[in-house]
Design an enzyme around this catalytic site. Structure first.
Site, PDB file in Angstrom:
ATOM      1  N   HIS A  56       0.876  -1.171   0.000  1.00 40.11           N
ATOM      2  CA  HIS A  56       0.000   0.000   0.000  1.00 40.11           C
ATOM      3  C   HIS A  56       0.913   1.221   0.000  1.00 40.11           C
ATOM      4  CE1 HIS A  56      -2.405  -3.030   2.204  1.00 40.11           C
ATOM      5  NE2 HIS A  56      -3.431  -2.479   1.597  1.00 40.11           N
ATOM      6  N   LYS A 185     -14.866  -8.880  -0.454  1.00 37.73           N
ATOM      7  CA  LYS A 185     -14.913  -9.393   0.917  1.00 37.73           C
ATOM      8  C   LYS A 185     -16.335  -9.165   1.433  1.00 37.73           C
ATOM      9  CE  LYS A 185     -12.313  -9.098   5.240  1.00 37.73           C
ATOM     10  NZ  LYS A 185     -11.273  -8.396   5.992  1.00 37.73           N
ATOM     11  N   HIS A 222     -11.528 -14.549   2.224  1.00 35.18           N
ATOM     12  CA  HIS A 222     -12.742 -13.750   2.049  1.00 35.18           C
ATOM     13  C   HIS A 222     -13.900 -14.596   1.528  1.00 35.18           C
ATOM     14  CE1 HIS A 222     -10.120  -9.877   1.745  1.00 35.18           C
ATOM     15  NE2 HIS A 222      -9.960 -10.540   2.872  1.00 35.18           N
TER      16      HIS A 222
HETATM   17  C1  GLT Z   1      -5.866  -5.675   3.990  1.00 37.82           C
HETATM   18  C2  GLT Z   1      -6.899  -6.666   3.540  1.00 37.82           C
HETATM   19  C3  GLT Z   1      -6.472  -7.442   2.377  1.00 37.82           C
HETATM   20  C4  GLT Z   1      -6.250  -6.639   1.129  1.00 37.82           C
HETATM   21  C5  GLT Z   1      -5.150  -5.672   1.261  1.00 37.82           C
HETATM   22  C6  GLT Z   1      -5.129  -4.775   0.037  1.00 37.82           C
HETATM   23  S1  GLT Z   1      -5.109  -4.828   2.718  1.00 37.82           S
HETATM   24  O1  GLT Z   1      -4.874  -6.306   4.722  1.00 37.82           O
HETATM   25  O2  GLT Z   1      -7.200  -7.532   4.629  1.00 37.82           O
HETATM   26  O3  GLT Z   1      -7.342  -8.490   2.081  1.00 37.82           O
HETATM   27  O4  GLT Z   1      -5.868  -7.508   0.112  1.00 37.82           O
HETATM   28  O5  GLT Z   1      -5.644  -3.536   0.273  1.00 37.82           O
HETATM   29 MN    MN Z   2      -6.356  -9.589   0.412  1.00 39.03          MN
HETATM   30 MN    MN Z   3      -8.142 -11.095   4.452  1.00 34.79          MN
END
Ligand code: GLT
Ligand code: MN
Ligand code: MN
Length: 389
Positions: A56, A185, A222
């Site tokens: 990031h 997610k 996720h």
């Molecule tokens: C964060 C999140 C991840 C994402 C990242 C990208 S940051 O840690 O839990 O799943 O992939 O922004």
């Molecule tokens: Mn991720």
């Molecule tokens: Mn994650």
């Protein structure tokens, strides 16, 4: 020590700075580890056989850095990457930590916040491209809601579309060679997030102004949080030509976002995923978006990183052995391709074919009586994974 599972740069394994750099903070507890400086992360990962690091914007450059400070940090990071033969395949933006993003970046009700979100992402794209990134991940961690009457969900989708369209135009205008990968997610850190699964994003992408520039970045944890079969979702993304990037980790079903070491919880699902990735033409970065247990110190962090990569390579070997197993091959031969004469009824529609199919007689009782032999096949897989075959 080196063995057939020791990772090499050809494996294209990558880690986010935020993954091995995770300090073990959780909603109930303070950090348990000191932050590891980005340059040392690069050195250590390279020594372990990783190929790339992802970041990031604010994993590398503090949010309040001046232009001069930013340039100094970036110069030194580039040198360490070069010295250790490491690449930055993917970059992303932190649009979730600062309080300004408490109600989202792109989907916020406040146009000023949305404008700031775009500004931050554009600067983050510039940084990623400067470091050589070819993929840009968008994970809308705050693009969601608790109080559902406070934001119109249809409007939120439109705002997210406007944001991605704007950024595609920016990338084209700058002449960057960069593609976007959208990461879904279902919840956490918001009660509910818009675009909860990879499938939601696959549908959304087709509504964009530049759909070819945009794919997905599915994450094991996720989809498992949502109780879904991860490798089926990944297969759909592959089939659609949309698997641009992937976040590998592990997770128990129905829990909070655990981000465990790859393959640490469910060997069988991880096997199916590795087999799919290896048997298809994915070929992209294999990114571990996970972190060490909170019980660990820095030694445990490197054991975690090595473990992610080794487990992938072990499962890759198991996948090959499964495919080459003579008994498996015999069983699969029997399962596929029977009743070849019926193939003429399938495929492209024609009125003549449809009429002929409607006249065909099927003995459904006989067709439904035969067992399929899946039990034996699955037990072979179990014995292979459990190490007795
Ligand atoms: C964060 C999140 C991840 C994402 C990242 C990208 S940051 O840690 O839990 O799943 O992939 O922004
Ligand atoms: Mn991720
Ligand atoms: Mn994650």
């Amino acid at each position: 020590m080196s063995d057939p599972y020791t990772p090499t740069k050809e494996d294209k394994f990558s880690f986010g700075l935020w993954t091995v750099g995770n300090v073990g903070r959780d909603p109930f507890g303070d950090p348990v580890r000191k932050p590891i400086p980005p340059n040392r992360i690069v050195q250590r990962l390279s020594r372990l056989g990783a190929w790339g690091v992802n970041l990031h914007d604010n994993d590398l450059v503090p949010i309040d850095a001046t232009r001069t400070q930013r340039n100094k940090i970036v110069r030194s990071f580039k040198k360490v990457l070069k010295d250790h033969g490491m690449v930055v395949p993917m970059a992303t933006t932190n649009t979730f930590t600062h309080p300004v993003f408490r109600d989202g970046g792109f989907t916020s009700n406040d146009p000023k916040v949305r404008a700031y979100g775009l500004q931050k992402v554009m600067k983050s794209i510039d940084l990623g491209v400067e470091l050589g990134a070819k993929f840009f991940v968008c994970w809308g961690g705050r693009e969601g809601i608790e109080c559902n009457v406070a934001k119109d969900p249809v409007e939120a989708i439109k705002r997210y579309r406007d944001g991605i369209n704007y950024l595609c135009k920016y990338v084209i205008d700058q002449g960057y060679d960069l593609k976007f990968a959208l990461e879904a997610k279902p919840n956490e850190p918001r009660a509910d997030l818009y675009f909860p699964t990879t499938g939601h994003y696959l549908a959304f992408i087709e509504t964009l102004d530049h759909p070819k520039m945009v794919g997905v970045n599915p994450e094991v944890a996720h989809e498992h949080m949502a109780g879904l079969n991860f490798h089926h979702g990944v297969a759909q993304a592959i089939e659609a030509g949309k698997l641009f990037h992937i976040d590998l980790n592990d997770q128990r079903f129905g829990r909070y976002d655990q981000d465990f070491r790859f393959g640490s919880e469910d060997y069988k699902s991880a096997f199916h995923l590795v087999r799919l990735l290896e048997d298809t033409s994915y070929g992209g970065p294999k990114h571990f978006d996970a972190h060490a247990y909170r019980t660990e110190d820095e030694t445990g962090v490197w054991a975690f990183a090595e473990g992610c990569m080794r487990t992938y390579n072990i499962l890759k070997e198991k996948a090959l052995r499964f495919s080459e197993d003579p008994e498996v091959q015999d069983i699969l031969k029997d399962m596929v391709g029977q009743n070849a004469s019926f193939k003429k009824h399938l495929g492209k529609y024609s009125r003549k074919k449809a009429q002929s199919l409607k006249r065909t007689k099927f003995d459904v009782d006989e067709m439904g009586a035969k067992g399929l032999g899946h039990e034996r096949l699955d037990q072979i897989l179990a014995e292979l994974l459990l190490g007795v075959r």
